[in-house]
Design a protein around this motif. Structure first.
Motif, short mmCIF file in Angstrom:
data_model
loop_
_atom_site.label_atom_id
_atom_site.label_comp_id
_atom_site.label_asym_id
_atom_site.label_seq_id
_atom_site.Cartn_x
_atom_site.Cartn_y
_atom_site.Cartn_z
N ILE A 326 0.82 -1.22 0.00
CA ILE A 326 0.00 0.00 0.00
C ILE A 326 0.85 1.28 0.00
CG2 ILE A 326 -0.43 0.04 2.52
CD1 ILE A 326 -3.31 1.04 1.82
N GLU A 327 2.02 1.26 0.67
CA GLU A 327 2.87 2.48 0.62
C GLU A 327 3.34 2.77 -0.78
OE1 GLU A 327 3.48 -0.09 2.39
OE2 GLU A 327 4.30 0.35 4.38
N ILE A 339 -9.83 2.04 2.18
CA ILE A 339 -9.82 0.77 2.90
C ILE A 339 -11.13 0.71 3.69
CG2 ILE A 339 -8.59 -0.58 4.66
CD1 ILE A 339 -7.03 -0.11 2.00
N LYS A 343 -11.82 -6.42 8.97
CA LYS A 343 -10.55 -6.88 9.56
C LYS A 343 -10.09 -8.21 8.97
CE LYS A 343 -11.00 -3.32 12.31
NZ LYS A 343 -10.65 -2.03 11.69
N GLN B 3 2.58 -1.52 6.38
CA GLN B 3 1.20 -1.74 5.96
C GLN B 3 0.31 -2.16 7.13
OE1 GLN B 3 3.80 -3.46 5.17
NE2 GLN B 3 3.39 -5.57 4.60
N THR B 4 0.91 -2.50 8.26
CA THR B 4 0.10 -2.85 9.42
C THR B 4 -0.51 -1.61 10.10
OG1 THR B 4 2.04 -2.92 10.78
CG2 THR B 4 1.30 -5.01 9.87
N PHE B 6 -2.85 -0.09 8.60
CA PHE B 6 -4.21 -0.10 8.06
C PHE B 6 -4.99 -1.32 8.57
CE2 PHE B 6 -1.15 1.81 5.23
CZ PHE B 6 -1.71 3.04 4.94
N SER B 7 -6.23 -1.10 9.02
CA SER B 7 -7.09 -2.20 9.49
C SER B 7 -6.35 -3.12 10.46
CB SER B 7 -7.60 -3.04 8.30
OG SER B 7 -8.60 -2.34 7.61
N ARG B 29 -10.47 7.39 8.63
CA ARG B 29 -11.60 6.51 8.30
C ARG B 29 -11.39 5.91 6.91
NH1 ARG B 29 -13.19 3.72 10.17
NH2 ARG B 29 -15.34 3.49 9.52
N TRP B 31 -8.74 5.21 5.43
CA TRP B 31 -7.68 4.19 5.45
C TRP B 31 -7.85 3.18 6.57
CZ3 TRP B 31 -3.09 8.14 4.74
CH2 TRP B 31 -3.11 8.59 3.41
N ASP B 32 -8.91 3.33 7.34
CA ASP B 32 -9.14 2.46 8.49
C ASP B 32 -7.93 2.38 9.41
OD1 ASP B 32 -11.04 0.89 9.91
OD2 ASP B 32 -9.90 -0.90 9.40
#
Lengths: 380, 380
Positions: A326-327, A339, A343, B3-4, B6-7, B29, B31-32
């Motif tokens: 994603i980055e 997103i 979860k 990446q952790t 996100f969500s 929101r 990008w959660d």
């Protein structure tokens, strides 16, 4: 006193707490409209950002009645709701948009198709059956569609021989001619309670060659101006026939002979309109909220050509989601990931989407492929 | 494993729950990203839309420590926070952006101005005093500024005679030369922890002739390319001197001789950047979040020329807010109202803003005046 919608005790209710509901909340937050959401899953995407969340089954009559009585205006983000409750809430004076009668007509595909025929709206030929049966007058292949309960490719099957009819559920269905189409298109129509109507530009839906899911939505569609006009006119005709309040997403086939047929409609924000958050002056979620609150409609003009990429769970991964790469896409100009906030990932689950805008549609389309190659929805 | 963010269980904390915090939540929101907000007012604009809201005083050492220990990255939406707590949280390994040292340098105007002098950054001449006193070397008028606690025009006064010095609080202050300026400008600089830097276009702040508040923010500023380049270069120099992480809004004077002086800075999203939600590829709130999460910066390019109108409480009205005329402006193309969600209005309270975009800046400026004439923040 319409202005009392804002920063006041006025309450908007949304049945369903998925990503479509979540993205409506961006507008209700921006305008400070109190918004109640009901969903049976309290980890649903729209849990955060609403004013009050009700845990409840949107198919349950009593739950919908109880929820609906607490709001001034009620809308939906998914068609599978208890429509009887909506009808009874309307009778009690709650403004329900789309109305129970519109939902009834749309939710059942047999009824929806019959309505098109009655209204002279071009659609693929079909026959109705109370349950699947062998029909010797029909040649293979054709499409079987369950009248009720279909969603995201479920309840739809290509029937290539008698054998394919065996495993189908014993319920009302239609057999539909397969359309030899050139392209799938969609037009979103917005209509408020005053009857003001606007159409969004025609988009093109590019499907994944294997999975039966939209891979890219391209706005504007790469069609001639004549096709585009014809598609918008047809979508308007469909909208006028339904007299819905709120958005109506009209999915269309452009056949190889240049005909345009209505495939199906959805009376709410739609995957084919996600591009509008970055690509249009007024995004579809704000527009839907404007419609159901009977506010003036916003401009549906395009800001920049846009391509939307669905982010679905990669095959082979089930569990806590990770958005691998994603980055990398956050570093690309004109690229915006959304997103949804689920979860858990599983194969083909809709986890988010990415909008790509560029000055030229072909540039955006190429960037969209790069995005697709860089980001992968996996699990930890 | 970035990446952790996100969500996942990753937590961003924001000190302050005002409109600036609220508008950051649109990105978290989208990008959660789990976001915790602390404010002593549980009707604050950022109450809705955050993951967890903490009721607590952001000036209180213990409260900030307790809050900060629950998050992975901590940021602010207002400078008046307990900076000692931030320093101690940094020592415990919490990532705090902007850092305690940057905040310390900025929050105290005497220190901020001294820093500019040390760094060779052009700014209006000034003198420091432990408390207001009569200074015979200084000619009238000049500007008195309290070293600490100023906000939205408070803690600032034009001193025209000895008598004006009488009612001032007995605390550290500066006397500053009045600048004979042509225009007030601002440049927002974004910097992430990796040290990547981008500047937004130069904006022009048009003040209300009577109230000491910005009435319109105009992007791009109506200045020559040379002035624009000079302003962006100076803002970059200021940013490099502070080595902040997050946004730095740099307020500037363009003098009548074409000089550019730094007025003051804010290490966070800023009123002068609100236009960017509609007017820029990446809005300032998303950019601030990108910076503090050390993500790649987004493009600061302009989508369309934009004018931002502050919506402040009209004089003579105190109580439950009503946005009189809001439907009229919702019917105007290119006009987007943002309602912050404060339930009570009072004269000059910042209740929201409206962005106007158009193809030409002069068109947007004219529309902004129409907006101003149509909407009024009153009470019921």
């Amino acid at each position: 006193m319409k202005q009392t919608l804002f920063s006041s005790d006025f309450r908007l209710g949304i049945l369903g707490g998925g990503q479509l509901g979540k993205m409506m909340l961006y507008t209700t937050r921006k305008w400070d409209v109190q918004t109640y959401v009901m969903d049976e899953d309290d980890t649903a995407p729209a849990f955060e950002g609403c004013t009050v969340f009700f845990e409840g089954d949107i198919m349950d009559y009593e739950a919908v009645m109880e929820f609906g009585r607490q709001v001034d205006v009620l809308t939906i983000e998914i068609e599978n709701v208890n429509v009887q409750a909506l009808e009874d809430l309307e009778a009690e004076g709650i403004a329900v948009s789309p109305s129970a009668s519109v939902l009834n007509r749309i939710r059942n595909k047999a009824r929806q198709k019959t309505f098109y025929k009655e209204q002279g709206i071009p659609t693929a030929d079909f026959q109705l059956f109370p349950q699947p049966e062998i029909n010797h007058n029909r040649s293979y292949p054709f499409i079987w569609k369950s009248a009720e309960g279909g969603y995201d490719g479920k309840g739809v099957k290509v029937i290539r021989s008698t054998a394919d009819l065996n495993d189908l559920p014993a319920q009302e269905c239609i057999y539909e001619d397969m359309v030899d189409f050139e392209m799938e298109l969609a037009v979103i129509v917005a209509r408020n309670a005053d009857g003001d109507i606007k159409t969004y530009p025609v988009v093109e839906m590019e499907f994944h060659p294997e999975a039966n899911q939209v891979e890219y939505v391209i706005c504007p569609a790469r069609v001639t101006d004549a096709v585009s006009r014809k598609a918008r006119d047809l979508a308007l005709k469909v909208s006028e026939a339904f007299e819905h309040v709120g958005l109506l997403a009209v999915e269309l086939f452009l056949t190889k002979n240049g005909e345009i047929l209505v495939n199906e409609v959805a009376p709410r924000p739609h995957n084919s309109g996600h591009y509008s958050i970055e690509g249009a002056v007024t995004d579809q979620f704000e527009q839907h909220v404007r419609c159901v609150l009977n506010l003036p409609l916003g401009s549906t003009d395009t800001v920049l050509p846009a391509v939307m990429v669905n982010l679905v769970g990669a095959e082979g991964y089930i569990g806590n989601v990770i958005y691998d790469g994603i980055e990398d896409i956050l570093a690309m100009d004109g690229v915006t990931p959304h997103i949804y906030g689920k979860k858990q990932t599983r194969p083909f689950r809709k986890m988010g989407h990415v909008t790509v805008v560029a000055k030229e549609i072909e540039t955006a389309r190429k960037l969209a492929e790069e995005v697709k190659a860089k980001i992968k929805v996996v699990s930890s």
